[in-house]
Design an enzyme around this catalytic site. Structure first.
Site, PDB file in Angstrom:
ATOM      1  N   GLY A  15       2.719  -5.482   0.175  1.00 38.83           N
ATOM      2  CA  GLY A  15       1.880  -5.375  -1.021  1.00 38.83           C
ATOM      3  C   GLY A  15       0.576  -4.669  -0.699  1.00 38.83           C
ATOM      4  O   GLY A  15      -0.016  -4.899   0.346  1.00 38.83           O
ATOM      5  N   ARG A  76       8.508  -1.604   0.457  1.00 32.02           N
ATOM      6  CA  ARG A  76       9.270  -2.617   1.189  1.00 32.02           C
ATOM      7  C   ARG A  76      10.591  -1.935   1.563  1.00 32.02           C
ATOM      8  O   ARG A  76      11.203  -1.277   0.733  1.00 32.02           O
ATOM      9  CB  ARG A  76       9.463  -3.851   0.319  1.00 32.02           C
ATOM     10  CG  ARG A  76       8.104  -4.494   0.007  1.00 32.02           C
ATOM     11  CD  ARG A  76       8.226  -5.923  -0.427  1.00 32.02           C
ATOM     12  NE  ARG A  76       6.951  -6.616  -0.277  1.00 32.02           N
ATOM     13  CZ  ARG A  76       6.046  -6.741  -1.248  1.00 32.02           C
ATOM     14  NH1 ARG A  76       6.264  -6.223  -2.432  1.00 32.02           N
ATOM     15  NH2 ARG A  76       4.922  -7.393  -1.035  1.00 32.02           N
ATOM     16  N   ASP A 107       2.379 -10.395   7.309  1.00 25.55           N
ATOM     17  CA  ASP A 107       3.280 -10.913   8.347  1.00 25.55           C
ATOM     18  C   ASP A 107       4.579 -10.120   8.474  1.00 25.55           C
ATOM     19  O   ASP A 107       5.042  -9.839   9.581  1.00 25.55           O
ATOM     20  CB  ASP A 107       3.642 -12.369   8.047  1.00 25.55           C
ATOM     21  CG  ASP A 107       2.546 -13.322   8.505  1.00 25.55           C
ATOM     22  OD1 ASP A 107       1.677 -12.899   9.280  1.00 25.55           O
ATOM     23  OD2 ASP A 107       2.572 -14.488   8.072  1.00 25.55           O
ATOM     24  N   ASP A 131      -3.857 -12.113  -0.244  1.00 24.07           N
ATOM     25  CA  ASP A 131      -3.558 -13.552  -0.259  1.00 24.07           C
ATOM     26  C   ASP A 131      -4.299 -14.394   0.785  1.00 24.07           C
ATOM     27  O   ASP A 131      -4.241 -15.623   0.717  1.00 24.07           O
ATOM     28  CB  ASP A 131      -2.049 -13.772  -0.056  1.00 24.07           C
ATOM     29  CG  ASP A 131      -1.247 -13.364  -1.279  1.00 24.07           C
ATOM     30  OD1 ASP A 131      -1.859 -13.160  -2.333  1.00 24.07           O
ATOM     31  OD2 ASP A 131      -0.013 -13.240  -1.164  1.00 24.07           O
ATOM     32  N   ASP A 133      -3.462 -14.992   3.680  1.00 29.55           N
ATOM     33  CA  ASP A 133      -2.510 -15.892   4.341  1.00 29.55           C
ATOM     34  C   ASP A 133      -2.005 -15.385   5.690  1.00 29.55           C
ATOM     35  O   ASP A 133      -0.835 -15.546   6.022  1.00 29.55           O
ATOM     36  CB  ASP A 133      -1.331 -16.199   3.398  1.00 29.55           C
ATOM     37  CG  ASP A 133      -0.548 -14.952   3.028  1.00 29.55           C
ATOM     38  OD1 ASP A 133      -1.046 -13.830   3.276  1.00 29.55           O
ATOM     39  OD2 ASP A 133       0.562 -15.083   2.481  1.00 29.55           O
ATOM     40  N   ARG A 175       1.918 -16.111  -3.936  1.00 27.95           N
ATOM     41  CA  ARG A 175       3.274 -16.666  -4.044  1.00 27.95           C
ATOM     42  C   ARG A 175       3.434 -17.868  -3.119  1.00 27.95           C
ATOM     43  O   ARG A 175       4.032 -18.861  -3.480  1.00 27.95           O
ATOM     44  CB  ARG A 175       4.301 -15.583  -3.699  1.00 27.95           C
ATOM     45  CG  ARG A 175       5.708 -15.944  -4.119  1.00 27.95           C
ATOM     46  CD  ARG A 175       6.658 -14.799  -3.862  1.00 27.95           C
ATOM     47  NE  ARG A 175       6.454 -13.688  -4.771  1.00 27.95           N
ATOM     48  CZ  ARG A 175       6.872 -12.446  -4.521  1.00 27.95           C
ATOM     49  NH1 ARG A 175       7.476 -12.161  -3.401  1.00 27.95           N
ATOM     50  NH2 ARG A 175       6.677 -11.491  -5.407  1.00 27.95           N
TER      51      ARG A 175
END
Ligand code: ADP
Ligand code: F6P
Length: 324
Positions: A15, A76, A107, A131, A133, A175
């Protein structure tokens, strides 16, 4: 002996996130400054397999630091999940004289980088995701812009929600991670914050909270719902039926991924991009650039991928207390 690095490349993957352009610019300019040639790979690993590779000079990255999105494009790529795809990617790098790649993404993108390094191409990852994350890093490029975009939008929804004495459910991105929801929930003074890491799926608690707040005279009730919980529209219908209070859902969606990056995102992207170019030129491989414990540092990709990070308990508790 570490192999001599003459040419490096940069790609963006997964993303997109505001600030990726600032990171590309930093990789290109610091790389050239270090005496290596720099190439850009378009559309992430998909572009690598399609050999969409261009030379980048200092002037090619002029006027991009303030732009959202990524000038290289992102994608992707399922083919790159296969061993054949990864070996082909490494072969293509060798064919184009690319000794090392900076991968800007999350990741998943680092797993791709890991596979390239196993196939002999040096790789360095940079955390680019709205995010927040990435476990090894306290900061990820794009987060600050995304939360500010969402915060401004939520303020606007709150105005109309108060005028109509409605309840509003506002869905923000994330998400698997609730950081955007938590930060906006606190910054927007939301009454409820639903995040995947904590939500117990007990709607009755929310309903009771709304009814109590209405009795106290509150004219609005803002619920920030993370994408990972989702279903905001049906939740709104159920809450309206149970409380008798008009309830609307707003899904902010991809607007959170766009827009001109904030100063913080441009700064972090610039330093991380330069850092990645430096360690790649030094011959390091299989590392992720991170900001942790107040300083820029780098971690082994495999170690970074098994690290975990969780929502801070104290911050979450505070978010709940402030909204009462
Ligand atoms: P992010 O980098 O934001 O986490 P994704 O998880 O979608 O985004 O990963 C981006 C791309 O990285 C994937 O489309 C794929 O090309 C590559 N990738 C993801 N996982 C792997 C893997 N296990 N091995 C090789 N490549 C991977
Ligand atoms: O970039 C991270 C993120 O925005 C997540 O919050 C979201 O779930 C995901 O990307 C959606 O990405 P896409 O719809 O592009 O696959």
């Amino acid at each position: 002996m570490a192999k001599e690095i003459k040419t490096i490349a940069v790609l963006t993957s997964g993303g997109d996130a505001p600030g990726m352009n600032a990171a590309i610019r930093a990789v290109v300019r610091k790389g050239i400054n270090n005496g290596v040639r720099v190439k850009g790979i378009k559309r992430g690993y998909q572009g690598l397999l399609a050999e969409e590779i261009v030379d980048l000079e200092r002037s090619d990255v002029s006027e991009i630091i303030q732009r959202g999105g990524t000038i290289l494009g992102t994608a992707r790529c399922m083919e790159f999940m296969t061993e054949e795809g990864q070996q082909q990617g490494a072969e293509i790098c060798r064919k184009h004289g690319i000794d090392g790649i900076v991968v800007i993404g999350g990741d998943g993108s680092y797993r791709g980088a890991l596979s390239l390094s196993r196939n002999g191409i040096n790789t360095i990852g940079i955390p680019g995701t709205i995010d927040l994350d990435i476990a090894c890093s306290d900061y990820t490029i794009g987060f600050d812009t995304a939360i500010n975009t969402a915060m401004e939008a939520i303020d606007k929804v709150r105005d109309t929600s108060s005028s109509h004495e409605r309840c509003s459910i506002i869905e923000v991105m994330g998400r698997n991670a609730g950081y955007i929801a938590l930060w906006c929930g606190v910054a927007n003074g939301a009454e409820d914050i639903l995040i995947p890491e904590k939500y117990d799926y007990n709607e009755q608690t929310i309903i009771n909270n709304i009814i109590q707040n209405r009795k106290k005279g509150k004219t609005h009730h803002i619920i920030i719902n993370a994408e990972g919980i989702g279903h905001s529209t049906s939740m709104a219908r159920r809450i309206e039926a149970a409380t008798g209070i008009e309830t609307r859902a707003t899904i902010l969606g991809y607007m959170q991924r766009g827009g001109s990056p904030t100063c913080k995102d441009r700064y972090f992207a610039s330093i991380m991009g330069a850092y990645a170019a430096d360690i790649l030129c030094e011959g390091k491989s299989n590392r992720v650039v991170a900001f942790r414990d107040g300083k820029f540092q780098d971690f082994d990709i495999e170690e970074a991928l098994v690290m975990s990070k969780s929502i801070d308990e104290y911050q979450y508790e505070v978010s709940r207390k402030l909204s009462q």
